[in-house]
Design a protein around this motif. Structure first.
Motif, PDB file in Angstrom:
ATOM      1  N   ILE A  39      16.576  15.301  25.261  1.00  0.00           N
ATOM      2  CA  ILE A  39      15.888  14.897  24.028  1.00  0.00           C
ATOM      3  C   ILE A  39      15.265  16.118  23.348  1.00  0.00           C
ATOM      4  CG2 ILE A  39      13.922  13.575  23.130  1.00  0.00           C
ATOM      5  CD1 ILE A  39      14.577  11.484  25.382  1.00  0.00           C
ATOM      6  N   ILE A  40      14.615  16.973  24.139  1.00  0.00           N
ATOM      7  CA  ILE A  40      14.007  18.193  23.600  1.00  0.00           C
ATOM      8  C   ILE A  40      15.091  19.094  23.005  1.00  0.00           C
ATOM      9  CG2 ILE A  40      12.794  20.337  24.242  1.00  0.00           C
ATOM     10  CD1 ILE A  40      11.287  18.558  26.352  1.00  0.00           C
ATOM     11  N   HIS A  41      16.174  19.269  23.736  1.00  0.00           N
ATOM     12  CA  HIS A  41      17.312  20.075  23.284  1.00  0.00           C
ATOM     13  C   HIS A  41      17.854  19.540  21.953  1.00  0.00           C
ATOM     14  CE1 HIS A  41      21.266  22.061  23.467  1.00  0.00           C
ATOM     15  NE2 HIS A  41      21.777  20.858  23.242  1.00  0.00           N
ATOM     16  N   THR A  42      18.023  18.233  21.871  1.00  0.00           N
ATOM     17  CA  THR A  42      18.553  17.618  20.652  1.00  0.00           C
ATOM     18  C   THR A  42      17.597  17.828  19.484  1.00  0.00           C
ATOM     19  OG1 THR A  42      19.770  15.985  21.953  1.00  0.00           O
ATOM     20  CG2 THR A  42      19.361  15.456  19.628  1.00  0.00           C
ATOM     21  N   ALA A  43      16.301  17.651  19.720  1.00  0.00           N
ATOM     22  CA  ALA A  43      15.316  17.854  18.652  1.00  0.00           C
ATOM     23  C   ALA A  43      15.328  19.297  18.148  1.00  0.00           C
ATOM     24  CB  ALA A  43      13.923  17.473  19.150  1.00  0.00           C
ATOM     25  N   ILE A  44      15.375  20.242  19.071  1.00  0.00           N
ATOM     26  CA  ILE A  44      15.414  21.656  18.687  1.00  0.00           C
ATOM     27  C   ILE A  44      16.690  21.953  17.900  1.00  0.00           C
ATOM     28  CG2 ILE A  44      15.575  24.030  19.555  1.00  0.00           C
ATOM     29  CD1 ILE A  44      13.822  23.084  21.943  1.00  0.00           C
ATOM     30  N   SER A  45      17.806  21.402  18.352  1.00  0.00           N
ATOM     31  CA  SER A  45      19.073  21.669  17.659  1.00  0.00           C
ATOM     32  C   SER A  45      19.080  21.061  16.261  1.00  0.00           C
ATOM     33  CB  SER A  45      20.264  21.179  18.478  1.00  0.00           C
ATOM     34  OG  SER A  45      20.279  19.773  18.566  1.00  0.00           O
ATOM     35  N   LEU A  46      18.420  19.923  16.090  1.00  0.00           N
ATOM     36  CA  LEU A  46      18.330  19.322  14.752  1.00  0.00           C
ATOM     37  C   LEU A  46      17.507  20.205  13.812  1.00  0.00           C
ATOM     38  CD1 LEU A  46      17.933  15.546  15.664  1.00  0.00           C
ATOM     39  CD2 LEU A  46      19.939  16.674  14.637  1.00  0.00           C
ATOM     40  N   VAL A  47      16.440  20.824  14.335  1.00  0.00           N
ATOM     41  CA  VAL A  47      15.660  21.770  13.529  1.00  0.00           C
ATOM     42  C   VAL A  47      16.534  22.967  13.170  1.00  0.00           C
ATOM     43  CG1 VAL A  47      13.670  23.348  13.510  1.00  0.00           C
ATOM     44  CG2 VAL A  47      13.435  21.034  14.466  1.00  0.00           C
ATOM     45  N   ALA A  48      17.308  23.454  14.126  1.00  0.00           N
ATOM     46  CA  ALA A  48      18.194  24.593  13.864  1.00  0.00           C
ATOM     47  C   ALA A  48      19.203  24.255  12.769  1.00  0.00           C
ATOM     48  CB  ALA A  48      18.914  25.009  15.146  1.00  0.00           C
ATOM     49  N   VAL A  49      19.874  23.128  12.912  1.00  0.00           N
ATOM     50  CA  VAL A  49      20.878  22.748  11.916  1.00  0.00           C
ATOM     51  C   VAL A  49      20.222  22.517  10.555  1.00  0.00           C
ATOM     52  CG1 VAL A  49      22.541  20.957  11.258  1.00  0.00           C
ATOM     53  CG2 VAL A  49      22.542  21.858  13.585  1.00  0.00           C
ATOM     54  N   GLY A  50      19.079  21.846  10.546  1.00  0.00           N
ATOM     55  CA  GLY A  50      18.377  21.614   9.283  1.00  0.00           C
ATOM     56  C   GLY A  50      17.974  22.906   8.594  1.00  0.00           C
ATOM     57  N   SER A  51      17.428  23.838   9.355  1.00  0.00           N
ATOM     58  CA  SER A  51      17.018  25.109   8.758  1.00  0.00           C
ATOM     59  C   SER A  51      18.239  25.934   8.348  1.00  0.00           C
ATOM     60  CB  SER A  51      16.104  25.898   9.698  1.00  0.00           C
ATOM     61  OG  SER A  51      16.741  26.179  10.922  1.00  0.00           O
ATOM     62  N   GLY A  52      19.337  25.810   9.075  1.00  0.00           N
ATOM     63  CA  GLY A  52      20.575  26.476   8.667  1.00  0.00           C
ATOM     64  C   GLY A  52      21.084  25.944   7.339  1.00  0.00           C
ATOM     65  N   ILE A  53      21.037  24.626   7.180  1.00  0.00           N
ATOM     66  CA  ILE A  53      21.457  24.010   5.921  1.00  0.00           C
ATOM     67  C   ILE A  53      20.565  24.475   4.771  1.00  0.00           C
ATOM     68  CG2 ILE A  53      21.561  21.807   4.664  1.00  0.00           C
ATOM     69  CD1 ILE A  53      22.503  20.536   7.361  1.00  0.00           C
ATOM     70  N   VAL A  54      19.248  24.478   5.000  1.00  0.00           N
ATOM     71  CA  VAL A  54      18.312  24.908   3.961  1.00  0.00           C
ATOM     72  C   VAL A  54      18.568  26.368   3.588  1.00  0.00           C
ATOM     73  CG1 VAL A  54      15.869  25.377   3.461  1.00  0.00           C
ATOM     74  CG2 VAL A  54      16.544  23.205   4.514  1.00  0.00           C
ATOM     75  N   SER A  55      18.746  27.216   4.584  1.00  0.00           N
ATOM     76  CA  SER A  55      18.984  28.633   4.322  1.00  0.00           C
ATOM     77  C   SER A  55      20.268  28.840   3.531  1.00  0.00           C
ATOM     78  CB  SER A  55      19.036  29.413   5.639  1.00  0.00           C
ATOM     79  OG  SER A  55      19.115  30.793   5.386  1.00  0.00           O
ATOM     80  N   LEU A  56      21.325  28.166   3.947  1.00  0.00           N
ATOM     81  CA  LEU A  56      22.602  28.312   3.230  1.00  0.00           C
ATOM     82  C   LEU A  56      22.499  27.766   1.809  1.00  0.00           C
ATOM     83  CD1 LEU A  56      25.028  27.407   6.139  1.00  0.00           C
ATOM     84  CD2 LEU A  56      24.807  29.644   5.029  1.00  0.00           C
ATOM     85  N   ALA A  57      21.785  26.665   1.632  1.00  0.00           N
ATOM     86  CA  ALA A  57      21.641  26.075   0.298  1.00  0.00           C
ATOM     87  C   ALA A  57      20.786  26.959  -0.618  1.00  0.00           C
ATOM     88  CB  ALA A  57      21.024  24.681   0.404  1.00  0.00           C
ATOM     89  N   ARG A  58      19.730  27.555  -0.068  1.00  0.00           N
ATOM     90  CA  ARG A  58      18.825  28.372  -0.881  1.00  0.00           C
ATOM     91  C   ARG A  58      19.396  29.724  -1.246  1.00  0.00           C
ATOM     92  NH1 ARG A  58      12.897  27.885   1.982  1.00  0.00           N
ATOM     93  NH2 ARG A  58      12.477  25.718   1.399  1.00  0.00           N
ATOM     94  N   THR A  59      19.956  30.404  -0.242  1.00  0.00           N
ATOM     95  CA  THR A  59      20.348  31.804  -0.453  1.00  0.00           C
ATOM     96  C   THR A  59      21.835  32.079  -0.258  1.00  0.00           C
ATOM     97  OG1 THR A  59      19.933  32.441   1.849  1.00  0.00           O
ATOM     98  CG2 THR A  59      18.058  32.561   0.318  1.00  0.00           C
ATOM     99  N   GLY A  60      22.566  31.107   0.257  1.00  0.00           N
ATOM    100  CA  GLY A  60      23.986  31.324   0.503  1.00  0.00           C
ATOM    101  C   GLY A  60      24.283  32.018   1.816  1.00  0.00           C
ATOM    102  N   ASN A  61      23.241  32.309   2.589  1.00  0.00           N
ATOM    103  CA  ASN A  61      23.443  32.938   3.897  1.00  0.00           C
ATOM    104  C   ASN A  61      22.262  32.635   4.815  1.00  0.00           C
ATOM    105  OD1 ASN A  61      21.429  34.600   2.885  1.00  0.00           O
ATOM    106  ND2 ASN A  61      22.507  36.498   3.251  1.00  0.00           N
ATOM    107  N   ILE A  62      22.405  33.056   6.051  1.00  0.00           N
ATOM    108  CA  ILE A  62      21.328  32.958   7.035  1.00  0.00           C
ATOM    109  C   ILE A  62      20.950  34.384   7.390  1.00  0.00           C
ATOM    110  CG2 ILE A  62      20.719  32.199   9.369  1.00  0.00           C
ATOM    111  CD1 ILE A  62      22.900  29.982   9.021  1.00  0.00           C
TER     112      ILE A  62
END
Length: 167
Positions: free
Chosen positions: A9-32
């Motif tokens: 559960i902890i692993h899944t929650a952390i990975s969801l934060v990672a994917v969410g922040s990756g999406i935000v970064s790609l949407a905002r700046t086009g890269n990570i």
């Protein structure tokens, strides 16, 4: 279907934060990149996802999920070196492609675990080798190729115009 452990559960929650922040970064700046807060969040939570994943992949010992975790950590280290401009003229490309590759890596277990667990009463896929899983991972890989191609084109156009590397 096996229930998730506390670590799962902890692993899944952390990975969801990672994917969410990756999406935000790609949407905002086009890269990570490590050069902004959302990129740092992505990188740190991706590392934590790998580390917590080592404790939950218990399908008969060392296997493909462990290998993917190790490869992800190696790619993050290489991308970070590029982000820090330690790889010469290739640095910006290594960083962009490397971090994007780790973003793609998130989707391999995400697709596999989701399709083999949901819906609970009748999962969509029988296992990681199910044709549905393979097709969905293939689509994710195609999106990775398209995304990184666009990133490289953007980086080249900024360099060619004398604009340097975008942060």
């Amino acid at each position: 279907m096996a229930a998730l452990t506390t670590l799962g559960i902890i692993h899944t929650a952390i990975s969801l934060v990672a994917v969410g922040s990756g999406i935000v970064s790609l949407a905002r700046t086009g890269n990570i990149t490590w050069k902004n807060g959302v990129g740092k969040t992505y990188i740190v939570t991706t590392i934590l996802t790998c580390l917590t994943g080592f404790g939950i992949y218990q399908h008969g010992g060392f296997g493909k999920p462990h290998i993917l975790g190790i490869i992800t950590l190696v790619v993050i280290a290489i991308a970070y070196a590029g982000d820090r401009q330690n790889l010469g003229r290739a640095s910006k490309y290594v960083a962009a492609i490397g971090y994007s590759m780790t973003f793609f890596f998130h989707f391999i277990p995400a697709v596999t675990e989701t399709t083999t667990r949901l819906p609970v009463s009748a999962p969509l896929a029988a296992g990681p080798d199910d044709p549905l899983v393979q097709k969905l991972v293939g689509i994710c890989f195609l999106l990775f190729l398209i995304g990184t191609t666009l990133q490289v084109i953007k980086l080249r156009s900024k360099s060619g115009a004398g604009g340097g590397v975008a942060a």
